[in-house]
Motif scaffolding. Structure first.
Motif, PDB file in Angstrom:
ATOM      1  N   MET A   1      32.990  43.378  48.696  1.00  0.00           N
ATOM      2  CA  MET A   1      33.141  44.003  47.056  1.00  0.00           C
ATOM      3  C   MET A   1      34.292  43.279  46.348  1.00  0.00           C
ATOM      4  O   MET A   1      35.229  43.100  47.155  1.00  0.00           O
ATOM      5  CB  MET A   1      33.534  45.362  47.542  1.00  0.00           C
ATOM      6  CG  MET A   1      34.005  46.113  46.311  1.00  0.00           C
ATOM      7  SD  MET A   1      33.760  47.914  46.483  1.00  0.00           S
ATOM      8  CE  MET A   1      32.524  48.368  45.264  1.00  0.00           C
ATOM      9  N   PRO A   2      34.027  42.907  45.304  1.00  0.00           N
ATOM     10  CA  PRO A   2      35.293  42.268  44.582  1.00  0.00           C
ATOM     11  C   PRO A   2      36.388  43.067  44.462  1.00  0.00           C
ATOM     12  O   PRO A   2      36.075  44.208  44.009  1.00  0.00           O
ATOM     13  CB  PRO A   2      34.301  41.617  43.317  1.00  0.00           C
ATOM     14  CG  PRO A   2      33.291  42.655  43.154  1.00  0.00           C
ATOM     15  CD  PRO A   2      32.957  43.094  44.554  1.00  0.00           C
ATOM     16  N   ASN A   3      37.566  42.425  43.851  1.00  0.00           N
ATOM     17  CA  ASN A   3      38.740  43.093  43.726  1.00  0.00           C
ATOM     18  C   ASN A   3      38.793  43.105  42.169  1.00  0.00           C
ATOM     19  O   ASN A   3      38.561  41.805  41.607  1.00  0.00           O
ATOM     20  CB  ASN A   3      39.876  42.375  44.389  1.00  0.00           C
ATOM     21  CG  ASN A   3      39.951  42.533  45.627  1.00  0.00           C
ATOM     22  OD1 ASN A   3      39.640  43.547  46.219  1.00  0.00           O
ATOM     23  ND2 ASN A   3      40.389  41.427  46.401  1.00  0.00           N
ATOM     24  N   ARG A   4      39.274  44.251  41.561  1.00  0.00           N
ATOM     25  CA  ARG A   4      39.358  44.065  40.310  1.00  0.00           C
ATOM     26  C   ARG A   4      40.664  44.224  39.806  1.00  0.00           C
ATOM     27  O   ARG A   4      41.545  45.215  40.255  1.00  0.00           O
ATOM     28  CB  ARG A   4      38.365  45.285  39.435  1.00  0.00           C
ATOM     29  CG  ARG A   4      36.822  44.917  39.719  1.00  0.00           C
ATOM     30  CD  ARG A   4      35.992  46.259  39.405  1.00  0.00           C
ATOM     31  NE  ARG A   4      36.096  46.528  37.803  1.00  0.00           N
ATOM     32  CZ  ARG A   4      35.625  45.874  36.864  1.00  0.00           C
ATOM     33  NH1 ARG A   4      35.027  44.700  36.944  1.00  0.00           N
ATOM     34  NH2 ARG A   4      35.817  46.312  35.623  1.00  0.00           N
ATOM     35  N   PHE A   5      41.129  43.769  38.794  1.00  0.00           N
ATOM     36  CA  PHE A   5      42.515  43.770  38.145  1.00  0.00           C
ATOM     37  C   PHE A   5      42.727  43.924  36.814  1.00  0.00           C
ATOM     38  O   PHE A   5      41.526  43.399  36.077  1.00  0.00           O
ATOM     39  CB  PHE A   5      43.366  42.348  38.794  1.00  0.00           C
ATOM     40  CG  PHE A   5      43.377  42.224  40.151  1.00  0.00           C
ATOM     41  CD1 PHE A   5      44.281  42.699  40.852  1.00  0.00           C
ATOM     42  CD2 PHE A   5      42.525  41.485  40.649  1.00  0.00           C
ATOM     43  CE1 PHE A   5      44.643  42.577  42.354  1.00  0.00           C
ATOM     44  CE2 PHE A   5      42.567  41.269  42.030  1.00  0.00           C
ATOM     45  CZ  PHE A   5      43.644  41.694  42.988  1.00  0.00           C
ATOM     46  N   LEU A   6      43.903  44.744  36.438  1.00  0.00           N
ATOM     47  CA  LEU A   6      44.086  44.759  35.156  1.00  0.00           C
ATOM     48  C   LEU A   6      44.950  43.677  34.605  1.00  0.00           C
ATOM     49  O   LEU A   6      46.245  43.728  35.285  1.00  0.00           O
ATOM     50  CB  LEU A   6      44.649  46.286  34.755  1.00  0.00           C
ATOM     51  CG  LEU A   6      45.061  46.394  33.084  1.00  0.00           C
ATOM     52  CD1 LEU A   6      44.099  45.991  32.261  1.00  0.00           C
ATOM     53  CD2 LEU A   6      45.627  47.378  33.087  1.00  0.00           C
ATOM     54  N   ARG A   7      44.886  42.714  33.767  1.00  0.00           N
ATOM     55  CA  ARG A   7      45.987  41.846  33.366  1.00  0.00           C
ATOM     56  C   ARG A   7      46.550  42.396  32.057  1.00  0.00           C
ATOM     57  O   ARG A   7      45.820  42.793  31.058  1.00  0.00           O
ATOM     58  CB  ARG A   7      45.287  40.348  33.188  1.00  0.00           C
ATOM     59  CG  ARG A   7      46.413  39.477  32.727  1.00  0.00           C
ATOM     60  CD  ARG A   7      46.302  37.997  32.868  1.00  0.00           C
ATOM     61  NE  ARG A   7      46.029  37.653  34.096  1.00  0.00           N
ATOM     62  CZ  ARG A   7      46.947  37.194  35.106  1.00  0.00           C
ATOM     63  NH1 ARG A   7      48.032  37.244  34.866  1.00  0.00           N
ATOM     64  NH2 ARG A   7      46.281  36.818  36.186  1.00  0.00           N
ATOM     65  N   TYR A   8      47.858  42.710  32.075  1.00  0.00           N
ATOM     66  CA  TYR A   8      48.486  43.179  30.940  1.00  0.00           C
ATOM     67  C   TYR A   8      49.678  42.151  30.877  1.00  0.00           C
ATOM     68  O   TYR A   8      50.515  42.119  31.502  1.00  0.00           O
ATOM     69  CB  TYR A   8      49.243  44.537  31.635  1.00  0.00           C
ATOM     70  CG  TYR A   8      49.695  45.378  30.512  1.00  0.00           C
ATOM     71  CD1 TYR A   8      49.358  46.288  29.312  1.00  0.00           C
ATOM     72  CD2 TYR A   8      51.160  45.387  30.309  1.00  0.00           C
ATOM     73  CE1 TYR A   8      49.796  46.685  28.660  1.00  0.00           C
ATOM     74  CE2 TYR A   8      51.975  45.924  29.764  1.00  0.00           C
ATOM     75  CZ  TYR A   8      51.364  46.536  28.664  1.00  0.00           C
ATOM     76  OH  TYR A   8      52.052  47.350  27.512  1.00  0.00           O
ATOM     77  N   GLU A  66      37.926  39.286  40.889  1.00  0.00           N
ATOM     78  CA  GLU A  66      38.104  38.500  41.847  1.00  0.00           C
ATOM     79  C   GLU A  66      37.213  38.450  43.357  1.00  0.00           C
ATOM     80  O   GLU A  66      37.464  39.638  43.774  1.00  0.00           O
ATOM     81  CB  GLU A  66      39.691  38.303  42.570  1.00  0.00           C
ATOM     82  CG  GLU A  66      40.697  37.639  41.400  1.00  0.00           C
ATOM     83  CD  GLU A  66      42.041  37.661  42.074  1.00  0.00           C
ATOM     84  OE1 GLU A  66      42.314  37.912  42.985  1.00  0.00           O
ATOM     85  OE2 GLU A  66      42.893  37.055  41.373  1.00  0.00           O
ATOM     86  N   PHE A  67      36.464  37.467  43.509  1.00  0.00           N
ATOM     87  CA  PHE A  67      35.327  37.650  44.612  1.00  0.00           C
ATOM     88  C   PHE A  67      36.212  36.890  45.862  1.00  0.00           C
ATOM     89  O   PHE A  67      36.835  36.093  45.906  1.00  0.00           O
ATOM     90  CB  PHE A  67      34.249  36.822  44.194  1.00  0.00           C
ATOM     91  CG  PHE A  67      33.486  37.629  43.354  1.00  0.00           C
ATOM     92  CD1 PHE A  67      32.471  38.765  43.424  1.00  0.00           C
ATOM     93  CD2 PHE A  67      33.639  37.139  41.848  1.00  0.00           C
ATOM     94  CE1 PHE A  67      31.805  39.167  42.414  1.00  0.00           C
ATOM     95  CE2 PHE A  67      32.845  37.807  40.760  1.00  0.00           C
ATOM     96  CZ  PHE A  67      31.929  38.848  41.061  1.00  0.00           C
ATOM     97  N   ALA A  68      36.031  37.989  46.862  1.00  0.00           N
ATOM     98  CA  ALA A  68      36.483  37.414  48.093  1.00  0.00           C
ATOM     99  C   ALA A  68      35.358  36.385  48.857  1.00  0.00           C
ATOM    100  O   ALA A  68      34.129  36.444  48.170  1.00  0.00           O
ATOM    101  CB  ALA A  68      36.562  38.521  49.165  1.00  0.00           C
ATOM    102  N   PRO A  69      35.822  35.526  49.756  1.00  0.00           N
ATOM    103  CA  PRO A  69      34.774  34.538  50.218  1.00  0.00           C
ATOM    104  C   PRO A  69      33.340  35.298  50.893  1.00  0.00           C
ATOM    105  O   PRO A  69      32.317  34.770  50.803  1.00  0.00           O
ATOM    106  CB  PRO A  69      35.636  33.796  51.175  1.00  0.00           C
ATOM    107  CG  PRO A  69      36.925  34.002  50.840  1.00  0.00           C
ATOM    108  CD  PRO A  69      36.752  35.279  50.210  1.00  0.00           C
ATOM    109  N   ASP A  70      33.622  36.588  51.322  1.00  0.00           N
ATOM    110  CA  ASP A  70      32.537  37.308  51.914  1.00  0.00           C
ATOM    111  C   ASP A  70      31.408  37.770  51.044  1.00  0.00           C
ATOM    112  O   ASP A  70      30.423  38.112  51.135  1.00  0.00           O
ATOM    113  CB  ASP A  70      33.093  38.390  52.710  1.00  0.00           C
ATOM    114  CG  ASP A  70      33.795  38.150  53.876  1.00  0.00           C
ATOM    115  OD1 ASP A  70      33.957  37.005  54.305  1.00  0.00           O
ATOM    116  OD2 ASP A  70      34.589  38.919  54.212  1.00  0.00           O
ATOM    117  N   ASP A  71      31.876  37.829  49.435  1.00  0.00           N
ATOM    118  CA  ASP A  71      31.104  38.204  48.590  1.00  0.00           C
ATOM    119  C   ASP A  71      29.904  37.151  48.019  1.00  0.00           C
ATOM    120  O   ASP A  71      29.010  37.620  47.401  1.00  0.00           O
ATOM    121  CB  ASP A  71      31.762  38.482  47.330  1.00  0.00           C
ATOM    122  CG  ASP A  71      32.734  39.650  47.414  1.00  0.00           C
ATOM    123  OD1 ASP A  71      32.459  40.515  48.428  1.00  0.00           O
ATOM    124  OD2 ASP A  71      33.773  39.563  46.763  1.00  0.00           O
TER     125      ASP A  71
END
Length: 72
Positions: A1-8, A66-71
């Protein structure tokens, strides 16, 4: 599962789908005709780690994935 981030601005914060929905509502309010021009957003509302961001016109905001290598 990809990680999601808020860039502020120059900062990057992990964001959940629920927090992203609250961000969308805050952005709608800020940019609406006759809107407030700014609004505070509690990024981690149900957490012991308070994080409030000022959502205002002119502040660069984006959602990054951001995708992990497992994605792959």
């Amino acid at each position: 599962m990809p990680n999601r981030f808020l860039r502020y601005g120059e900062q990057k914060y992990p964001i959940t789908r629920e927090a992203e929905a609250r961000l969308d509502r805050a952005l709608d309010s800020v940019y609406a005709t006759g809107g407030s021009g700014h609004q505070w957003l509690s990024l981690y509302a149900d957490s012991a780690t308070p994080c409030r961001l000022l959502i205002a016109t002119g502040v660069p905001i984006s959602i990054e994935t951001e995708f992990a290598p497992d994605d792959f």
